[in-house]
Design an enzyme around this catalytic site. Structure first.
Site, PDB file in Angstrom:
ATOM      1  CE  LYS A 187       5.070  -9.416  -3.362  1.00 43.68           C
ATOM      2  NZ  LYS A 187       5.503  -9.782  -4.735  1.00 43.68           N
ATOM      3  CB  SER A 241      -6.736  -9.391  -7.060  1.00 48.27           C
ATOM      4  OG  SER A 241      -6.006 -10.101  -6.080  1.00 48.27           O
ATOM      5  CB  THR A 242     -11.216  -7.691  -4.684  1.00 45.24           C
ATOM      6  OG1 THR A 242     -11.369  -6.459  -5.410  1.00 45.24           O
ATOM      7  CG2 THR A 242     -12.158  -7.684  -3.506  1.00 45.24           C
ATOM      8  N   GLY A 245      -6.261  -8.293  -1.492  1.00 45.92           N
ATOM      9  CA  GLY A 245      -6.498  -7.167  -0.570  1.00 45.92           C
ATOM     10  C   GLY A 245      -7.171  -7.655   0.711  1.00 45.92           C
ATOM     11  CD  GLU A 263      -6.320   2.941  -4.052  1.00 43.53           C
ATOM     12  OE1 GLU A 263      -7.240   2.735  -4.866  1.00 43.53           O
ATOM     13  OE2 GLU A 263      -6.290   3.915  -3.287  1.00 43.53           O
ATOM     14  CB  CYS A 297      -7.527  -1.039 -11.307  1.00 40.39           C
ATOM     15  SG  CYS A 297      -6.731   0.550 -11.470  1.00 40.39           S
ATOM     16  CD  GLU A 396     -10.031  -6.549 -11.959  1.00 40.38           C
ATOM     17  OE1 GLU A 396      -9.670  -7.282 -11.024  1.00 40.38           O
ATOM     18  OE2 GLU A 396      -9.695  -5.356 -12.063  1.00 40.38           O
TER      19      GLU A 396
HETATM   20  P1  NAD Z   1      -2.514  -9.724  -7.213  1.00 36.41           P
HETATM   21  O1  NAD Z   1      -3.487  -9.338  -6.161  1.00 36.41           O
HETATM   22  O2  NAD Z   1      -2.450 -11.143  -7.631  1.00 36.41           O
HETATM   23  O3  NAD Z   1      -1.030  -9.339  -6.758  1.00 36.41           O
HETATM   24  C1  NAD Z   1      -0.683  -8.062  -6.314  1.00 36.41           C
HETATM   25  C2  NAD Z   1       0.517  -8.161  -5.399  1.00 36.41           C
HETATM   26  O4  NAD Z   1       0.170  -8.951  -4.270  1.00 36.41           O
HETATM   27  C3  NAD Z   1       1.728  -8.848  -6.044  1.00 36.41           C
HETATM   28  O5  NAD Z   1       2.904  -8.201  -5.616  1.00 36.41           O
HETATM   29  C4  NAD Z   1       1.655 -10.265  -5.495  1.00 36.41           C
HETATM   30  O6  NAD Z   1       2.902 -10.902  -5.410  1.00 36.41           O
HETATM   31  C5  NAD Z   1       1.085 -10.023  -4.111  1.00 36.41           C
HETATM   32  N1  NAD Z   1       0.359 -11.184  -3.581  1.00 36.41           N
HETATM   33  C6  NAD Z   1      -0.301 -12.137  -4.288  1.00 36.41           C
HETATM   34  N2  NAD Z   1      -0.819 -13.072  -3.456  1.00 36.41           N
HETATM   35  C7  NAD Z   1      -0.482 -12.704  -2.196  1.00 36.41           C
HETATM   36  C8  NAD Z   1      -0.727 -13.242  -0.901  1.00 36.41           C
HETATM   37  N3  NAD Z   1      -1.419 -14.353  -0.734  1.00 36.41           N
HETATM   38  N4  NAD Z   1      -0.246 -12.580   0.166  1.00 36.41           N
HETATM   39  C9  NAD Z   1       0.463 -11.442   0.020  1.00 36.41           C
HETATM   40  N5  NAD Z   1       0.749 -10.895  -1.166  1.00 36.41           N
HETATM   41  C10 NAD Z   1       0.272 -11.504  -2.267  1.00 36.41           C
HETATM   42  O7  NAD Z   1      -2.805  -8.740  -8.430  1.00 36.41           O
HETATM   43  P2  NAD Z   1      -2.102  -8.702  -9.860  1.00 36.41           P
HETATM   44  O8  NAD Z   1      -2.575  -9.863 -10.651  1.00 36.41           O
HETATM   45  O9  NAD Z   1      -0.631  -8.486  -9.710  1.00 36.41           O
HETATM   46  O10 NAD Z   1      -2.729  -7.322 -10.426  1.00 36.41           O
HETATM   47  C11 NAD Z   1      -3.989  -7.264 -10.948  1.00 36.41           C
HETATM   48  C12 NAD Z   1      -4.994  -6.708  -9.942  1.00 36.41           C
HETATM   49  O11 NAD Z   1      -4.588  -5.442  -9.459  1.00 36.41           O
HETATM   50  C13 NAD Z   1      -6.348  -6.475 -10.590  1.00 36.41           C
HETATM   51  O12 NAD Z   1      -7.363  -6.942  -9.738  1.00 36.41           O
HETATM   52  C14 NAD Z   1      -6.420  -4.956 -10.706  1.00 36.41           C
HETATM   53  O13 NAD Z   1      -7.713  -4.424 -10.767  1.00 36.41           O
HETATM   54  C15 NAD Z   1      -5.682  -4.519  -9.488  1.00 36.41           C
HETATM   55  N6  NAD Z   1      -5.238  -3.128  -9.627  1.00 36.41           N
HETATM   56  C16 NAD Z   1      -5.867  -2.150  -8.887  1.00 36.41           C
HETATM   57  C17 NAD Z   1      -5.468  -0.810  -9.019  1.00 36.41           C
HETATM   58  C18 NAD Z   1      -6.134   0.290  -8.230  1.00 36.41           C
HETATM   59  O14 NAD Z   1      -5.539   1.347  -8.108  1.00 36.41           O
HETATM   60  N7  NAD Z   1      -7.318   0.096  -7.670  1.00 36.41           N
HETATM   61  C19 NAD Z   1      -4.429  -0.482  -9.898  1.00 36.41           C
HETATM   62  C20 NAD Z   1      -3.806  -1.494 -10.632  1.00 36.41           C
HETATM   63  C21 NAD Z   1      -4.206  -2.826 -10.479  1.00 36.41           C
END
Ligand code: NAD
Length: 493
Positions: A187, A241-242, A245, A263, A297, A396
């Site tokens: 996804k 995002s945390t 996650g 992650e 990240c 963040e």
């Molecule tokens: P996000 O958590 O908003 O979304 C990530 C994914 O989760 C997307 O595909 C989104 O559609 C899905 N998602 C969102 N809400 C959801 C829910 N309620 N239930 C299920 N799925 C859901 O993150 P983002 O804004 O796309 O990316 C930024 C974040 O990613 C930052 O916090 C960044 O630090 C983190 N990140 C971490 C790493 C790592 O390796 N640790 C790498 C890149 C980005």
């Protein structure tokens, strides 16, 4: 590519726009979704979004493919040949993949080509090449028995990824999962489905059998949640995002106890001691927060600098900020592109406005630029003398916003570096070997860089501790996420 080449390619590049289920491109029942480019706010494509029903079809197709062995029973050598072919096709279509990433999330096409696509090409090849060299184990048990310790593919893997490195994050999950024989439902993030769709089309061309790789574009709350709660998904591998996650861990607890590998976010620090190569440390630290418009990240969003070198470091940082002004990501010499969307720009700016009311002093940036383009451009923004308890030093931002704090001695530096909920990465800048080792050991992070930043290699694992998540992408350790260990006892006469 020249400037005009990128722009011309942007005008004619094509990609699928449906969902990939059971080897076919289909329309989802979750409606059509407009993909808006942050370059100018224009709609660049419409893609089909998945409903819960479509997610169920995708998971069932992955399950069927897994159970009948069309991929999971192939020899490692056969899987390797297909993954390597896929890598070659990604190299052949690298220009299109780069321009799609630039269009959908605003990173410079040149960088997408040099960094993201290189990661894609290498990761597919590396895991493909690795998998027929990973051996199982036979321990020394009693003479009248034989025990086998074997890795088995875990089953159906759901890979949910963010938009900041749309393809790199996807390939870090998809490549090891497929290499061990799992089936995958990917996804992509709402903002960045286009490059993922072309990437998946190339997988079909490479010979990945129907149903082994499925793609469900969709809203997190709908498609992401449906994957997280699905009773027939065995493993969730998530980057984001945390907060989200944590939701996936809830979904798992409320459904089938599937394994979740998160992650997550970070608030990484560059820690600069007075005996460091100051020019290199300061300019690298600046690059570590301005690269990808700070949407990383591992962004070095905190700069911890010894009080005796503060002014010298800041001169370099401010020079780098001035040289890294955002511009059109389709131009060849743009040092920084856009942020991902107008909504994200609003979020970043709100955090900057809030920081103005905290202790730090705004030295540069702090207002959106190039607004006449209709795009989402935010400049390097630096706050000095930030109190470590300020929200700016704790949360963040996910934008090009740096918080600078001074420290008096090594113990304080370590305490500040460790003083957030996150534990993804940190860098130590010093020419004193003893100090480098001491501080590296004391940092509670998954990755430490000494006198460098963002160093990485496929042989080396990547991931965090604390609320930056657990599990590792890259390296042979990534295989652990997608395999179960089975022991078989055989009694001998
Ligand atoms: P996000 O958590 O908003 O979304 C990530 C994914 O989760 C997307 O595909 C989104 O559609 C899905 N998602 C969102 N809400 C959801 C829910 N309620 N239930 C299920 N799925 C859901 O993150 P983002 O804004 O796309 O990316 C930024 C974040 O990613 C930052 O916090 C960044 O630090 C983190 N990140 C971490 C790493 C790592 O390796 N640790 C790498 C890149 C980005």
């Amino acid at each position: 590519m020249t400037v005009t080449d990128w722009q011309a390619l942007a005008a004619r590049v094509t990609h699928p726009s449906g969902l990939l289920i059971d080897g076919a491109w289909v329309d989802g029942t979750g409606g059509r979704h407009s993909v808006i480019s942050p370059i100018d706010g224009a709609m660049i494509a419409e893609v089909s979004f998945a409903s819960e029903y479509d997610v169920d079809l995708a998971v069932m197709s992955a399950r069927r493919a897994f159970e009948d062995g069309r991929w999971s029973h192939k020899s490692p050598l056969e899987r390797k040949e297909i993954l390597v072919r896929w890598s070659e096709l990604c190299a052949e279509h690298s220009d299109e993949l780069a321009v799609l990433q630039a269009l959908e999330m605003g990173k410079p096409a040149r960088e997408a080509q040099a960094v993201d696509n290189r990661a894609v090409i290498r990761t597919l090849r590396w895991f493909g090449e690795a998998i027929d060299k990973v051996l199982d184990e036979i321990p020394n048990t009693a003479r009248n028995s034989l025990a086998l310790i074997q890795r088995e593919p875990a089953g159906v893997v759901a890979a949910i990824v963010p938009w900041n490195f749309p393809l790199t994050m996807a390939v870090w999950k998809v490549a090891p999962a497929l290499a061990v024989g799992c089936s995958v439902v990917l996804k992509p993030a709402e903002a960045s489905p286009l490059s993922a769709l072309l990437f998946a089309q190339l997988a079909l061309e490479a010979g990945i059998p129907d149903g082994v790789l499925n793609v469900v574009n969709g809203h997190g709350q709908v498609a992401g949640q449906a994957l997280g709660r699905h009773m027939d998904v065995d493993v969730v591998t998530f980057t984001g995002s945390t907060a989200v996650g944590a939701k996936f861990m809830e979904y798992a607890a409320q459904s089938n106890l599937k394994r979740v590998w998160p992650e997550l976010g970070g608030k990484s620090a560059n820690v600069i001691f007075p005996d460091a190569d100051i020019a290199k440390a300061a300019s690298t630290a600046a690059g570590s927060i301005f690269y990808n418009a700070g949407q990383m990240c591992t962004a070095g969003s905190r700069l911890l600098v010894h009080e005796s070198i503060h002014d010298e470091v800041m001169e370099h940082v401010l020079r780098a900020a001035a040289e890294t002004q955002p511009g059109n990501p389709l131009l060849a010499d743009t040092p920084m592109g856009t942020v991902v969307s107008a909504a994200h720009l609003t979020r970043i700016h709100a955090m900057v406005e809030r920081a103005r009311g905290e202790s730090g002093e705004l030295l540069t940036g702090g207002e959106a630029v190039l607004q006449e383009t209709g795009g989402s451009y935010y400049p390097p923004t630096v706050f000095d003398h930030v109190d470590p308890s300020d929200l700016l030093a704790q949360e963040e931002v996910f934008g090009p916003v740096l918080a600078v704090t001074t420290f008096a001695d090594e113990a304080e530096a370590v305490r500040l570096a460790n003083g957030t909920q996150y534990g993804l990465a940190s860098a130590v800048w010093t020419c004193d070997l003893d100090r480098a080792v001491r501080v590296s050991r004391d940092l509670r992070v998954g990755v430490v860089w000494v006198n460098c930043y963002e160093e990485g290699d496929l042989t080396v694992p990547f991931g965090g501790v604390k609320q930056s998540g657990f599990g590792r992408d890259k390296s042979l350790h990534a295989l652990d996420k997608f395999t179960d260990i089975k022991t078989t006892w055989i009694e001998l006469a």
